[in-house]
Design a protein around this motif. Structure first.
Motif, PDB file in Angstrom:
ATOM      1  N   HIS A  79       0.844  -1.198   0.000  1.00  0.00           N
ATOM      2  CA  HIS A  79       0.000   0.000   0.000  1.00  0.00           C
ATOM      3  C   HIS A  79       0.882   1.253   0.000  1.00  0.00           C
ATOM      4  O   HIS A  79       1.959   1.258   0.593  1.00  0.00           O
ATOM      5  CB  HIS A  79      -0.893   0.029   1.243  1.00  0.00           C
ATOM      6  N   LYS A  80       0.377   2.283  -0.651  1.00  0.00           N
ATOM      7  CA  LYS A  80       1.047   3.586  -0.620  1.00  0.00           C
ATOM      8  C   LYS A  80       0.217   4.540   0.220  1.00  0.00           C
ATOM      9  O   LYS A  80      -0.980   4.731  -0.028  1.00  0.00           O
ATOM     10  CB  LYS A  80       1.218   4.144  -2.030  1.00  0.00           C
ATOM     11  N   GLN A  81       0.865   5.120   1.220  1.00  0.00           N
ATOM     12  CA  GLN A  81       0.175   6.017   2.146  1.00  0.00           C
ATOM     13  C   GLN A  81      -0.449   7.196   1.401  1.00  0.00           C
ATOM     14  O   GLN A  81       0.137   7.769   0.490  1.00  0.00           O
ATOM     15  CB  GLN A  81       1.158   6.537   3.191  1.00  0.00           C
ATOM     16  N   GLY A  82      -1.681   7.546   1.824  1.00  0.00           N
ATOM     17  CA  GLY A  82      -2.354   8.710   1.250  1.00  0.00           C
ATOM     18  C   GLY A  82      -3.039   8.441  -0.071  1.00  0.00           C
ATOM     19  O   GLY A  82      -3.555   9.364  -0.705  1.00  0.00           O
ATOM     20  N   THR A  83      -3.035   7.182  -0.503  1.00  0.00           N
ATOM     21  CA  THR A  83      -3.691   6.833  -1.767  1.00  0.00           C
ATOM     22  C   THR A  83      -4.532   5.576  -1.563  1.00  0.00           C
ATOM     23  O   THR A  83      -4.425   4.895  -0.551  1.00  0.00           O
ATOM     24  CB  THR A  83      -2.672   6.557  -2.890  1.00  0.00           C
ATOM     25  N   ASP A  84      -5.358   5.259  -2.555  1.00  0.00           N
ATOM     26  CA  ASP A  84      -6.129   4.019  -2.548  1.00  0.00           C
ATOM     27  C   ASP A  84      -5.473   2.950  -3.410  1.00  0.00           C
ATOM     28  O   ASP A  84      -6.060   1.914  -3.696  1.00  0.00           O
ATOM     29  CB  ASP A  84      -7.551   4.274  -3.056  1.00  0.00           C
ATOM     30  N   ILE A  85      -4.222   3.204  -3.821  1.00  0.00           N
ATOM     31  CA  ILE A  85      -3.529   2.276  -4.716  1.00  0.00           C
ATOM     32  C   ILE A  85      -2.972   1.096  -3.923  1.00  0.00           C
ATOM     33  O   ILE A  85      -2.383   1.263  -2.855  1.00  0.00           O
ATOM     34  CB  ILE A  85      -2.392   2.987  -5.465  1.00  0.00           C
ATOM     35  N   ASP A 126       1.000 -11.881  -7.217  1.00  0.00           N
ATOM     36  CA  ASP A 126       0.587 -13.194  -7.698  1.00  0.00           C
ATOM     37  C   ASP A 126       1.735 -14.157  -7.386  1.00  0.00           C
ATOM     38  O   ASP A 126       2.815 -14.051  -7.975  1.00  0.00           O
ATOM     39  CB  ASP A 126       0.321 -13.145  -9.199  1.00  0.00           C
ATOM     40  N   THR A 127       1.515 -15.094  -6.474  1.00  0.00           N
ATOM     41  CA  THR A 127       2.609 -15.956  -6.016  1.00  0.00           C
ATOM     42  C   THR A 127       3.024 -16.993  -7.055  1.00  0.00           C
ATOM     43  O   THR A 127       4.078 -17.625  -6.912  1.00  0.00           O
ATOM     44  CB  THR A 127       2.215 -16.682  -4.710  1.00  0.00           C
ATOM     45  N   VAL A 128       2.208 -17.184  -8.095  1.00  0.00           N
ATOM     46  CA  VAL A 128       2.554 -18.132  -9.157  1.00  0.00           C
ATOM     47  C   VAL A 128       3.450 -17.462 -10.187  1.00  0.00           C
ATOM     48  O   VAL A 128       4.539 -17.950 -10.511  1.00  0.00           O
ATOM     49  CB  VAL A 128       1.291 -18.699  -9.820  1.00  0.00           C
ATOM     50  N   THR A 129       3.001 -16.322 -10.701  1.00  0.00           N
ATOM     51  CA  THR A 129       3.777 -15.606 -11.720  1.00  0.00           C
ATOM     52  C   THR A 129       4.818 -14.670 -11.108  1.00  0.00           C
ATOM     53  O   THR A 129       5.704 -14.182 -11.813  1.00  0.00           O
ATOM     54  CB  THR A 129       2.843 -14.777 -12.616  1.00  0.00           C
ATOM     55  N   LYS A 188      -1.433  -4.097  -9.988  1.00  0.00           N
ATOM     56  CA  LYS A 188      -1.909  -2.838  -9.409  1.00  0.00           C
ATOM     57  C   LYS A 188      -3.426  -2.778  -9.414  1.00  0.00           C
ATOM     58  O   LYS A 188      -4.083  -3.172 -10.383  1.00  0.00           O
ATOM     59  CB  LYS A 188      -1.342  -1.666 -10.211  1.00  0.00           C
ATOM     60  N   SER A 189      -4.005  -2.281  -8.323  1.00  0.00           N
ATOM     61  CA  SER A 189      -5.451  -2.120  -8.234  1.00  0.00           C
ATOM     62  C   SER A 189      -5.752  -1.004  -7.245  1.00  0.00           C
ATOM     63  O   SER A 189      -4.850  -0.375  -6.705  1.00  0.00           O
ATOM     64  CB  SER A 189      -6.117  -3.427  -7.785  1.00  0.00           C
TER      65      SER A 189
END
Length: 329
Positions: free
Chosen positions: A244-250, A255-258, A263-264
């Motif tokens: 997580h990036k502080q101050g954002t919803d990003i 993905d533990t396979v690939t 990003k979401s």
């Protein structure tokens, strides 16, 4: 002095025959040496040897959760500080200028630990050790905070199941690869969260959520010290690795396979959904919430279903945990 290897209940024990009829059984995980003696003939020697090893293994088998051979696990514990396991971010000697940045910061960390139920500890990547461990019991697995502090990285090797230890190594590699690509002035704005199991002294597996964020960077912008916060996980399985990036919803999810970060954005709730979730956090029932906000119970149930769908959870406990951990409420 001959050394013999025996396989009892799927575990390998090491017995060292010593002159004068002594036998030593060594638990390679615990580094615990127990002595038993006897004076008898060769037949009794064989019987006693097998009996003693069986009892020794039964006593400590609850604490041996790795499927690997004990000798291999022991070698891993002894040599992990000289290998790449969990050491992706090993840093060199810290300069005097960097050292001056600390300014008794641990007092602030200790104050925070007194105010929260969560377990707090600090990793020093120069020494590859723990600098501080709070007394909050969840992370301690039955040990004292001082014992965990002294164990340092050996704590992971001793109290994390093998599969989850491999997961931690993947997180270590992928997480620091991600971190190294960030602009230097923004690195402190990021935190990583993930779930893995700890095994306490009773042999119980506990799924915990682990958050880590930088405290200090070196002059060449590597992570020098990090603060970690441990709480009960709201998921059912290990993994769930997000940055997580502080101050954002990003959010970036691994993905533990690939081994690719995707990003979401964090899910967003409506004002009414937020209100209902906060009232649940205060301990109100569905009927009490309906009465308080002047709607029917069926309407509250409708909003609850919407909340579960948005947060991808199955009940109100998971929803509250997710919302708190992700700073939604």
């Amino acid at each position: 002095m001959p050394v013999h290897s025996f396989n009892l209940y799927g575990q390998t024990a090491i017995a060292t025959e010593i002159a004068l009829g002594y036998i030593t059984a060594v638990s390679t995980i615990d580094h615990l040496t127990v002595y038993d003696s006897f004076k008898s003939n060769a037949d009794n020697f064989s019987i006693m040897k097998g009996y003693f090893l069986q009892k020794s293994l039964q006593k400590y088998s609850q604490r041996l959760h790795f499927s690997v051979d004990l000798g291999e696990a022991n070698a891993k514990m002894k040599n992990h500080t000289n290998s790449s396991l969990l050491t992706k971010n090993r840093v060199g000697k810290i300069s005097e200028e960097d050292s001056l940045k600390q300014q008794n910061y641990l007092e602030v960390v200790k104050s925070f630990a007194r105010l929260t139920y969560e377990s707090i500890y600090v990793i020093d990547y120069e020494k590859m050790a723990f600098e501080y461990v709070s007394e909050n019991p969840l992370f301690l697995c039955g040990y004292s905070s001082e014992e965990v502090l002294n164990m340092g990285y050996d704590f992971y090797f001793k109290n994390v199941p093998e599969n989850d230890l491999e997961l931690l190594n993947l997180i270590n590699e992928a997480g620091f690869d991600f971190f190294e690509k960030l602009p230097g002035d923004t690195k402190k704005m990021y935190s990583i969260t993930y779930d893995f199991h700890l095994v306490n002294q009773d042999g119980k597996h506990i799924l915990i959520n682990h958050k880590l964020t930088p405290l200090f960077l070196t002059s060449d912008e590597k992570m020098w010290k990090a603060m970690c916060i441990v709480s009960i996980a709201h998921h059912q399985k290990a993994g769930n690795i997000c940055i997580h990036k502080q101050g954002t919803d990003i959010t970036w999810e691994l993905d533990t396979v690939t081994k690719v970060w995707r990003k979401s954005e964090k899910p967003k709730l409506t004002k009414r959904e937020m209100e209902i979730l906060r009232l649940h956090a205060q301990g109100l029932t569905i009927n009490q919430i309906a009465e308080k906000i002047f709607v029917s119970s069926d309407t509250v149930k409708y909003y609850r279903r919407r909340i579960f769908e948005r947060l991808n959870v199955s009940n109100i406990v998971e929803a509250l945990s997710y919302a708190v951990n992700n700073k939604i409420i």
